[in-house]
Design an enzyme around this catalytic site. Structure first.
Site, mmCIF file in Angstrom:
data_model
loop_
_atom_site.group_PDB
_atom_site.id
_atom_site.type_symbol
_atom_site.label_atom_id
_atom_site.label_comp_id
_atom_site.label_asym_id
_atom_site.label_seq_id
_atom_site.Cartn_x
_atom_site.Cartn_y
_atom_site.Cartn_z
ATOM 1 N N THR A 1 1.490 9.166 13.374
ATOM 2 C CA THR A 1 2.386 9.219 14.543
ATOM 3 C C THR A 1 1.567 9.549 15.801
ATOM 4 O O THR A 1 0.422 9.995 15.715
ATOM 5 C CB THR A 1 3.456 10.310 14.354
ATOM 6 O OG1 THR A 1 2.788 11.584 14.320
ATOM 7 C CG2 THR A 1 4.257 10.109 13.076
ATOM 8 N N ARG B 1 -5.112 0.552 11.559
ATOM 9 C CA ARG B 1 -4.862 1.061 12.920
ATOM 10 C C ARG B 1 -5.635 0.257 13.949
ATOM 11 O O ARG B 1 -5.179 0.058 15.069
ATOM 12 C CB ARG B 1 -5.321 2.515 13.023
ATOM 13 C CG ARG B 1 -4.375 3.464 12.382
ATOM 14 C CD ARG B 1 -4.985 4.849 12.277
ATOM 15 N NE ARG B 1 -4.145 5.673 11.442
ATOM 16 C CZ ARG B 1 -4.578 6.670 10.703
ATOM 17 N NH1 ARG B 1 -5.873 6.991 10.696
ATOM 18 N NH2 ARG B 1 -3.745 7.378 9.985
ATOM 19 N N GLU C 1 1.187 4.560 10.392
ATOM 20 C CA GLU C 1 -0.287 4.633 10.536
ATOM 21 C C GLU C 1 -0.688 5.841 11.383
ATOM 22 O O GLU C 1 -1.620 5.763 12.185
ATOM 23 C CB GLU C 1 -0.843 3.363 11.191
ATOM 24 C CG GLU C 1 -0.344 2.079 10.591
ATOM 25 C CD GLU C 1 -1.154 1.640 9.399
ATOM 26 O OE1 GLU C 1 -2.224 2.215 9.163
ATOM 27 O OE2 GLU C 1 -0.678 0.744 8.693
ATOM 28 N N LEU D 1 -6.446 3.131 6.255
ATOM 29 C CA LEU D 1 -5.563 3.264 7.419
ATOM 30 C C LEU D 1 -6.331 3.029 8.712
ATOM 31 O O LEU D 1 -5.805 2.457 9.664
ATOM 32 C CB LEU D 1 -4.908 4.651 7.439
ATOM 33 C CG LEU D 1 -3.866 4.903 6.331
ATOM 34 C CD1 LEU D 1 -3.350 6.332 6.399
ATOM 35 C CD2 LEU D 1 -2.703 3.929 6.444
ATOM 36 N N PHE E 1 0.867 -1.184 0.000
ATOM 37 C CA PHE E 1 0.000 0.000 0.000
ATOM 38 C C PHE E 1 0.900 1.229 0.000
ATOM 39 O O PHE E 1 1.586 1.500 1.001
ATOM 40 C CB PHE E 1 -0.841 -0.052 1.277
ATOM 41 C CG PHE E 1 -1.884 1.015 1.443
ATOM 42 C CD1 PHE E 1 -3.164 0.844 0.934
ATOM 43 C CD2 PHE E 1 -1.598 2.177 2.153
ATOM 44 C CE1 PHE E 1 -4.148 1.815 1.129
ATOM 45 C CE2 PHE E 1 -2.577 3.156 2.348
ATOM 46 C CZ PHE E 1 -3.850 2.960 1.832
HETATM 47 C C1 LIG Z 1 8.609 0.432 9.255
HETATM 48 C C2 LIG Z 1 7.636 1.348 8.564
HETATM 49 C C3 LIG Z 1 6.672 0.826 7.727
HETATM 50 C C4 LIG Z 1 5.797 1.675 7.027
HETATM 51 N N1 LIG Z 1 4.873 1.151 6.157
HETATM 52 C C5 LIG Z 1 4.136 1.997 5.371
HETATM 53 C C6 LIG Z 1 3.290 1.461 4.333
HETATM 54 O O1 LIG Z 1 3.142 0.241 4.159
HETATM 55 N N2 LIG Z 1 2.636 2.343 3.518
HETATM 56 C C7 LIG Z 1 2.767 3.697 3.648
HETATM 57 O O2 LIG Z 1 2.173 4.433 2.863
HETATM 58 N N3 LIG Z 1 3.553 4.218 4.634
HETATM 59 C C8 LIG Z 1 4.248 3.410 5.480
HETATM 60 N N4 LIG Z 1 5.069 3.919 6.455
HETATM 61 C C9 LIG Z 1 5.226 5.371 6.547
HETATM 62 C C10 LIG Z 1 4.620 5.975 7.812
HETATM 63 O O3 LIG Z 1 3.228 5.975 7.723
HETATM 64 C C11 LIG Z 1 5.235 7.380 7.964
HETATM 65 O O4 LIG Z 1 6.572 7.187 8.369
HETATM 66 C C12 LIG Z 1 4.467 8.221 8.966
HETATM 67 O O5 LIG Z 1 3.228 8.606 8.440
HETATM 68 C C13 LIG Z 1 5.257 9.491 9.343
HETATM 69 O O6 LIG Z 1 5.696 10.148 8.208
HETATM 70 P P1 LIG Z 1 7.221 10.606 8.105
HETATM 71 O O7 LIG Z 1 8.082 9.456 8.414
HETATM 72 O O8 LIG Z 1 7.392 11.281 6.779
HETATM 73 O O9 LIG Z 1 7.416 11.657 9.279
HETATM 74 P P2 LIG Z 1 6.971 13.207 9.256
HETATM 75 O O10 LIG Z 1 5.571 13.331 8.772
HETATM 76 O O11 LIG Z 1 8.044 13.980 8.571
HETATM 77 O O12 LIG Z 1 7.001 13.511 10.817
HETATM 78 C C14 LIG Z 1 8.240 13.717 11.533
HETATM 79 C C15 LIG Z 1 7.876 14.158 12.964
HETATM 80 O O13 LIG Z 1 7.135 15.377 12.899
HETATM 81 C C16 LIG Z 1 5.913 15.229 13.582
HETATM 82 N N5 LIG Z 1 4.869 16.037 12.925
HETATM 83 C C17 LIG Z 1 4.520 16.051 11.622
HETATM 84 N N6 LIG Z 1 3.504 16.903 11.429
HETATM 85 C C18 LIG Z 1 3.198 17.423 12.646
HETATM 86 C C19 LIG Z 1 2.225 18.345 13.102
HETATM 87 N N7 LIG Z 1 1.326 18.906 12.285
HETATM 88 N N8 LIG Z 1 2.209 18.644 14.425
HETATM 89 C C20 LIG Z 1 3.090 18.072 15.279
HETATM 90 N N9 LIG Z 1 4.027 17.194 14.912
HETATM 91 C C21 LIG Z 1 4.072 16.866 13.599
HETATM 92 C C22 LIG Z 1 5.593 13.753 13.515
HETATM 93 O O14 LIG Z 1 4.686 13.375 14.540
HETATM 94 C C23 LIG Z 1 6.987 13.143 13.671
HETATM 95 O O15 LIG Z 1 7.326 13.089 15.028
HETATM 96 C C24 LIG Z 1 5.896 3.081 7.207
HETATM 97 C C25 LIG Z 1 6.864 3.600 8.104
HETATM 98 C C26 LIG Z 1 7.718 2.754 8.765
HETATM 99 C C27 LIG Z 1 8.753 3.351 9.697
#
Ligand SMILES: Cc1cc2nc3c(=O)[nH]c(=O)nc-3n(C[C@H](O)[C@H](O)[C@H](O)COP(=O)(O)OP(=O)(O)OC[C@H]3O[C@@H](n4cnc5c(N)ncnc54)[C@H](O)[C@@H]3O)c2cc1C
Length: 388
Positions: A369, A247, A367, A243, A133
């Site tokens: 943070t 979740r 899913e 999602l 996905f």
């Molecule tokens: C092992 C693993 C498997 C995954 N599998 C999938 C998958 O199958 N499919 C898929 O589509 N995705 C997948 N993901 C992605 C996952 O959903 C994202 O990593 C997650 O949504 C966070 O996005 P990011 O890593 O870009 O962090 P960012 O969005 O850049 O966030 C970084 C930090 O900033 C904080 N932050 C961001 N916006 C705000 C706000 N408005 N206010 C306060 N704090 C904020 C966040 O909480 C976090 O602490 C996976 C991730 C991992 C690590």
């Protein structure tokens, strides 16, 4: 009276039906026989054995809460309990099942054409075909609305360009559900693995969720027939609804990781002698074990409550946020505390708590943070969307 299993403390099993208990026991047995003996090796090698997929299919857990097309059609609570037992084995195993059933299969089941459902779902339910996905991108994680991946019409076809990041099962999947911007907003597309222009890469050197494959997807002028679009999915609400399904599995699954950590630790503390007594006999240790058992019990009851709401058709997305935020936070705290009670032994793969804690570092991020779920609850309470 001595209650040797922390899960028995509140007699939570008495709240389950016979069928729910049976499903839980069957999955627990599968994990004991097929997962526990090998999971430390998979984790160390950074691999998920593909051969496990058909076995999970036979077990009936792939898309188990969906109706028809070879899926078991169980209740949400039964699905949750399966997630709990799978994640007691390893979060990577539960992630595989969640992504396959709740993200890849659910997106096709809910939004696909009849032809797409018939083509993919029976094989995916059997574990013969693996799905992934693709929503997250390198520059858009918490904020998927601004994704850059784009699909444009070319006669009857679609041409897709873009990239997806952190995609569970990405490099082992036979089909990817890929979300892209179109001139009509965000739409979903089914991309079979051998499509020209579609490539994947496994992300290496992970410190978390090592018994799970995480990949990048690259789409370079990928040409798809018009029939590759999911006809029922229009707008960001479609991937977000998928999602919510996944979740829900995490709300239960994280309880399993905490349960396995605590069981392991109680067993260890009863046998580890220091100062002439088992470390379990010291008040400080008992204080930690009691606090963890209370948190575990309340997390399990919360999961069960949300499961009953889901089965009654009344579960709301912000309630899933409450469950994911609380239960993953508690599970992570429990796994870390358990690691401490294990002393030096706790830093190896001989014992599960640090493996669970490391895994839960991913579960707390994917899913949605913890911060995003906190803000969803804040928005529900105040009417203000603070994350924008
Ligand atoms: C092992 C693993 C498997 C995954 N599998 C999938 C998958 O199958 N499919 C898929 O589509 N995705 C997948 N993901 C992605 C996952 O959903 C994202 O990593 C997650 O949504 C966070 O996005 P990011 O890593 O870009 O962090 P960012 O969005 O850049 O966030 C970084 C930090 O900033 C904080 N932050 C961001 N916006 C705000 C706000 N408005 N206010 C306060 N704090 C904020 C966040 O909480 C976090 O602490 C996976 C991730 C991992 C690590």
């Amino acid at each position: 009276m001595t209650v040797t299993d922390p899960f028995d403390l509140l007699d939570i099993d008495s709240l389950l039906s016979d069928e729910e208990r049976q499903i839980r026991e069957t999955v627990a047995r599968f994990v004991t026989d097929h997962v526990r003996p090998h999971v430390a090796d998979w984790f160390e090698a950074g691999t998920f054995p593909r051969e496990l997929a058909p076995e999970l299919g036979k077990l009936g857990v792939l898309g188990m809460h969906l109706e028809g097309y070879g899926c078991a059609g169980t209740s949400a609570v039964a699905y949750g309990l399966a997630c709990l037992e799978l994640e007691a084995g390893d979060s990577g195993l539960r992630s595989f099942v969640s992504v396959q059933g709740s993200l890849a299969m659910f997106s096709i089941w809910k939004y696909g054409s009849e032809e797409q459902r018939r083509e993919w779902l029976p094989r995916m339910a059997a574990g013969e075909a693996i799905g992934c996905f693709g929503l997250t991108e390198p520059d858009f994680g918490s904020d998927p609305a601004n994704m850059r991946t784009r699909a444009v019409r070319d006669g009857g076809d679609w041409i897709l360009n873009g990239s997806k990041m952190w995609i569970t099962n990405g490099s082992i999947a036979d089909v990817a559900t890929v979300w892209a911007q179109t001139e009509d907003g965000i739409r979903g597309f089914l991309v079979p693995k051998d499509t020209p222009g579609f490539t994947t890469r496994t992300i290496k050197r992970k410190l978390s969720l090592r018994a799970s494959i995480t990949g990048e997807l690259a789409l370079d002028d990928v040409r798809l027939p018009g029939s590759a679009m999911l006809p029922g999915a229009a707008g960001l609400g479609a991937p977000l609804s998928c999602l919510s399904e996944a979740r829900f599995g995490i709300v239960f699954g994280s309880v399993g990781a905490a349960l396995d950590s605590l069981r392991t630790t109680i067993g260890y503390a009863n046998n580890r002698i220091q100062f002439g007594r088992p470390i379990a006999a010291f008040q400080l240790t008992q204080g930690k074990l009691a606090d963890m058992a209370v948190d575990l019990g309340t997390s399990a009851l919360l999961a069960l409550h949300l499961g009953r709401l889901k089965d009654a058709g009344r579960l709301k997305p912000h309630q899933i946020s409450v469950g994911k935020l609380n239960n993953v936070r508690q599970a992570l705290a429990i796994a870390r505390e358990c690691r401490g009670i294990l002393g030096g032994s706790g830093i190896t793969l001989e014992y599960s708590p640090l493996r669970h804690a490391n895994n839960l570092e991913s579960v707390v991020t994917y899913e949605g943070t913890s911060e995003i779920h906190t803000l969803v609850i804040g928005q529900t309470l105040t009417g203000h969307a603070a994350y924008r």
